[in-house]
Scaffold this motif. Sequence first.
Motif, PDB file in Angstrom:
ATOM      1  N   ARG A  14     -31.360 -26.745  -3.034  1.00 55.58           N
ATOM      2  CA  ARG A  14     -31.995 -27.471  -3.989  1.00 55.58           C
ATOM      3  C   ARG A  14     -33.329 -27.479  -4.028  1.00 55.58           C
ATOM      4  NH1 ARG A  14     -28.190 -30.018  -7.931  1.00 55.58           N
ATOM      5  NH2 ARG A  14     -26.382 -29.205  -7.227  1.00 55.58           N
ATOM      6  N   ASP A  15     -34.067 -27.417  -5.353  1.00 58.65           N
ATOM      7  CA  ASP A  15     -35.397 -27.522  -5.353  1.00 58.65           C
ATOM      8  C   ASP A  15     -36.079 -28.818  -6.112  1.00 58.65           C
ATOM      9  OD1 ASP A  15     -34.943 -26.861  -7.817  1.00 58.65           O
ATOM     10  OD2 ASP A  15     -36.122 -24.924  -8.169  1.00 58.65           O
ATOM     11  N   ALA A  16     -35.262 -29.735  -6.385  1.00 59.74           N
ATOM     12  CA  ALA A  16     -35.541 -31.027  -6.982  1.00 59.74           C
ATOM     13  C   ALA A  16     -35.100 -32.239  -6.264  1.00 59.74           C
ATOM     14  CB  ALA A  16     -35.065 -31.069  -8.423  1.00 59.74           C
ATOM     15  N   GLN A  17     -35.787 -33.263  -6.443  1.00 57.06           N
ATOM     16  CA  GLN A  17     -35.206 -34.606  -5.587  1.00 57.06           C
ATOM     17  C   GLN A  17     -34.083 -35.265  -6.563  1.00 57.06           C
ATOM     18  OE1 GLN A  17     -38.793 -36.731  -4.721  1.00 57.06           O
ATOM     19  NE2 GLN A  17     -39.458 -36.710  -6.767  1.00 57.06           N
ATOM     20  N   LEU A  18     -33.256 -36.127  -6.078  1.00 60.86           N
ATOM     21  CA  LEU A  18     -32.321 -36.986  -6.861  1.00 60.86           C
ATOM     22  C   LEU A  18     -32.544 -38.229  -6.860  1.00 60.86           C
ATOM     23  CD1 LEU A  18     -29.294 -37.014  -8.120  1.00 60.86           C
ATOM     24  CD2 LEU A  18     -28.534 -37.461  -5.636  1.00 60.86           C
ATOM     25  N   ILE A  19     -32.877 -38.772  -8.031  1.00 58.43           N
ATOM     26  CA  ILE A  19     -33.213 -40.194  -8.387  1.00 58.43           C
ATOM     27  C   ILE A  19     -32.630 -40.373  -9.608  1.00 58.43           C
ATOM     28  CG2 ILE A  19     -34.912 -41.737  -9.116  1.00 58.43           C
ATOM     29  CD1 ILE A  19     -37.035 -39.993  -7.869  1.00 58.43           C
ATOM     30  N   ALA A  20     -31.811 -41.711  -9.645  1.00 59.07           N
ATOM     31  CA  ALA A  20     -30.961 -42.130 -10.757  1.00 59.07           C
ATOM     32  C   ALA A  20     -30.010 -41.139 -11.434  1.00 59.07           C
ATOM     33  CB  ALA A  20     -31.789 -42.641 -11.810  1.00 59.07           C
ATOM     34  N   GLY A  21     -29.434 -40.215 -10.292  1.00 60.74           N
ATOM     35  CA  GLY A  21     -28.518 -39.071 -10.740  1.00 60.74           C
ATOM     36  C   GLY A  21     -29.080 -37.997 -11.498  1.00 60.74           C
ATOM     37  N   VAL A  46     -39.942 -28.003  -2.319  1.00 61.39           N
ATOM     38  CA  VAL A  46     -39.292 -29.065  -2.939  1.00 61.39           C
ATOM     39  C   VAL A  46     -40.247 -30.065  -3.654  1.00 61.39           C
ATOM     40  CG1 VAL A  46     -37.295 -29.127  -1.365  1.00 61.39           C
ATOM     41  CG2 VAL A  46     -39.388 -30.541  -0.855  1.00 61.39           C
ATOM     42  N   PRO A  47     -39.997 -31.063  -4.276  1.00 59.77           N
ATOM     43  CA  PRO A  47     -41.171 -31.788  -4.798  1.00 59.77           C
ATOM     44  C   PRO A  47     -41.624 -32.838  -3.885  1.00 59.77           C
ATOM     45  CG  PRO A  47     -38.909 -32.311  -5.840  1.00 59.77           C
ATOM     46  CD  PRO A  47     -38.655 -31.420  -4.687  1.00 59.77           C
ATOM     47  N   ASP A  48     -42.922 -32.985  -3.915  1.00 62.72           N
ATOM     48  CA  ASP A  48     -43.756 -33.832  -3.013  1.00 62.72           C
ATOM     49  C   ASP A  48     -43.929 -35.121  -3.774  1.00 62.72           C
ATOM     50  OD1 ASP A  48     -45.219 -34.712  -0.892  1.00 62.72           O
ATOM     51  OD2 ASP A  48     -47.074 -33.233  -1.325  1.00 62.72           O
ATOM     52  N   ALA A  49     -42.953 -36.115  -3.361  1.00 66.50           N
ATOM     53  CA  ALA A  49     -43.137 -37.209  -4.131  1.00 66.50           C
ATOM     54  C   ALA A  49     -44.350 -38.102  -4.279  1.00 66.50           C
ATOM     55  CB  ALA A  49     -41.782 -38.011  -3.711  1.00 66.50           C
ATOM     56  N   THR A  50     -44.417 -38.983  -5.190  1.00 68.44           N
ATOM     57  CA  THR A  50     -45.432 -39.794  -5.499  1.00 68.44           C
ATOM     58  C   THR A  50     -44.879 -41.311  -5.176  1.00 68.44           C
ATOM     59  OG1 THR A  50     -45.167 -39.953  -7.665  1.00 68.44           O
ATOM     60  CG2 THR A  50     -46.508 -38.296  -7.202  1.00 68.44           C
TER      61      THR A  50
END
Length: 491
Positions: A14-21, A46-50
């Motif tokens: 995966r190259d994305a993070q999982l938030i709220a489905g 992958v995403p570097d979250a804020t």
Amino acid sequence: MNTSLTLQRGDLLRDAQLIAGAWRAAADGRRLDVTDPATDTVFASVPDATAADARAAVEAAHAAFPAWRALPAKQRASILKRWNDLLLAHQDDLGRLISREQGKPLAEGKGEVAYAASYVEWFAEESVRVNGDVIPAPVPGRRMFALKEPVGVVAAITPWNFPAAMIARKIAPALAAGCTVVCKPAEDTPLTSLALAALAEEAGVPAGVLNVVTASRERTPEVVDVWLADSRVRKISFTGSTPVGKHLARASADTLKKLSLELGGNAPFIVFDDADVDAAVEGLMAAKFRNGGQTCVSPNRVYAQAGVHDAFVEKLAARVGALKVGPATDPASRIGPMINARAVAKIERHVRDAVARGAEVRVGGRQLDALGPNYFAPTVLIHADKTMECSCEETFGPIVPVTRFETEAEVVAAANDTPFGLASYFYATDVRRIWRLAEQLETGLVGINEGALASEAAPFGGVKESGYGREGSVHGLDDYLQTKYVCQGQL
Ligand code: SIN
């Protein structure tokens, strides 16, 4: 995505993070590179979250909590069982993902998947046995009960050394208890957690119940600070260093969160004159060299009693010298690369310091540059003593400092002379000594004539500055529950 890693199920990378489905980029689009420790080359991102991503994850987990906790435990158990089945069905892909981003040999990577799944299965089975108490009332006309309830939203902050197992043993009990989760995996190993989350989704974990955000070392404080400050996050479960654990304990005081902290160790491994020396060598090899020594319960200080010291060192040096070091992809490799250059620098510093203070290198003792940037030779040091950095700090690498001792009292005092108290090991046959030691060692786990302690059925955790809370077993589920006393009168 630029990657040379090909999986049978390509969508597990995966190259994305999982938030709220939803699988999402970071709010500002920034990316975090994922590096292969065997070569120090970037093979994915992958995403570097804020902070905004961290807040969105809490919103989602909070919104999902009422429905998830209300679901009958049997249904939550079915979802967890499906997750367990999917982990095992994709053991090969997941093992390869772990090995690529973390560096452990493939057999160990696959072994870790089975280990992770064992926690999911255990907590699936245990979730239907969260019983409260019916308390005999001390006065007439009353009924008294103790109910067990999920604590609420849990923040799981996980380390890089077991990218699948540490997540499974936090998330599985949380979900089994009826909690919802926001998770931040270590910056070095985000891909395994995203693959686990994808399989959890496939198993039927509803949107928002499990949220995974990925963040760089630089941005981790921004993400975690959001969770620390948010009173809707009711528990933090963290595995990592003692300084970070202390920071989390201080910073969550304002919202009085429940905490499970699995922190640093400095495990003693003691071989007495009455031990089976061959068994002690085998036990040490298993305990010390799992994941190249990058394990919290890895023996950090080895004590051999005078009567067996020389024979033990000789056998140990032969075994350690024969260990094959190499990339995860080589089926013969027993020790892979260390996680990064910082880890190698610490190991080198410990060896240099020990030698400067009088230790002798019997085997290894150097970086293996010819293999790649992060390899270090499995090492045996003799004449180690308590002044050395390798005796006071957790090395987290493949070095074995051996100290000779004379008496039981002397070695127990030495073993306990540390602020840490995660694991200890000893080899002996005298049954009175065995019970004396089991009671006197100040650690949360004690291995007696056994080097492989970890099990989903056992309570894992430390004492002293190795933290508090337990993972695995019924205790590991209880850590995600709170007790509510209900009293009905006028009956
Ligand atoms: C750890 O290193 O934190 C966990 C190791 C284990 O599960 O044995």
